[in-house]
Design a protein around this motif. Structure first.
Motif, short mmCIF file in Angstrom:
data_model
loop_
_atom_site.label_atom_id
_atom_site.label_comp_id
_atom_site.label_asym_id
_atom_site.label_seq_id
_atom_site.Cartn_x
_atom_site.Cartn_y
_atom_site.Cartn_z
N ARG A 24 0.84 -1.22 0.00
CA ARG A 24 0.00 0.00 0.00
C ARG A 24 0.87 1.26 0.00
NH1 ARG A 24 -3.11 -3.26 3.25
NH2 ARG A 24 -2.35 -2.40 5.21
N GLN A 81 -0.84 -1.95 -7.62
CA GLN A 81 -2.15 -1.32 -7.52
C GLN A 81 -3.30 -2.33 -7.36
OE1 GLN A 81 -2.27 1.96 -7.31
NE2 GLN A 81 -0.09 2.14 -7.72
N THR A 118 -5.50 -3.85 -5.49
CA THR A 118 -5.99 -3.72 -4.11
C THR A 118 -6.76 -4.95 -3.64
OG1 THR A 118 -7.94 -2.53 -4.90
CG2 THR A 118 -6.07 -1.20 -4.18
N GLY A 132 -4.26 -7.39 -2.48
CA GLY A 132 -3.67 -6.89 -1.24
C GLY A 132 -4.55 -7.16 -0.04
N ARG A 133 -5.85 -6.94 -0.18
CA ARG A 133 -6.77 -7.20 0.93
C ARG A 133 -6.84 -8.70 1.25
NH1 ARG A 133 -9.67 -3.21 -1.65
NH2 ARG A 133 -10.96 -4.71 -2.72
N GLU A 170 1.07 4.05 -3.04
CA GLU A 170 0.78 5.47 -2.81
C GLU A 170 1.91 6.38 -3.26
OE1 GLU A 170 -0.09 5.68 1.36
OE2 GLU A 170 -1.98 4.59 1.14
#
Length: 151
Positions: A32, A113, A115, A118-119, A36
């Protein structure tokens, strides 16, 4: 000989599974942070290093069940319920690591990117760590334990 096998088993668990648990837990937050700040090469490098730590120490961690089985055989407890449950949970943790966490980390190395991955990876790592925590508790608070802390 039993003390030696048990010592190697415990040391391998601390020195191999500990780094896997920590590096895998740090991975999703590092991704993350790197996503960013796409221009920050250090953050991307951190992600790569955490993946390498997870991957390399996962291979070294094979010594944990190998020496655990040798210790259990030496102690004559391979048929005990607490050990069988521990072995099953260890196999599940290994499957989560090999089948979900490492491939998820590889996917995120390619696409910071992503996500959804990632979760999922954060949840899978939590499950992996919980499984190992249960195994540790079973190893310490087992029936007939010499610590006197049997279930």
């Amino acid at each position: 000989m039993t003390a030696f096998l048990l010592s190697v088993h415990v040391l391998a668990a601390i020195l191999a599974i500990g780094p896997v648990a920590v590096a895998a837990s740090m991975y999703a937050p590092a991704v993350r942070a790197a996503a960013e700040s796409p221009d920050d090469a250090r953050k991307a490098a951190t992600v790569a290093v955490l993946h390498r730590i997870t991957r390399v120490y996962s291979v070294i961690a094979i010594f944990v069940p190998v020496f655990g089985l040798a210790t259990g055989a030496r102690l004559g407890v391979l048929g005990d319920t607490w050990l069988i449950v521990s072995m099953i949970l260890t196999a599940i943790a290994a499957a989560v690591l090999i089948g979900l966490i490492l491939p998820g980390q590889r996917r995120l190395l390619i696409d910071l990117q992503d996500t959804a991955t990632g979760r999922r990876l954060g949840m899978q790592t939590g499950i992996f760590n919980l499984l190992w925590a249960i195994v540790v508790v079973l190893m310490i608070y087992r029936p007939g334990s010499t610590t006197g802390a049997g279930l």
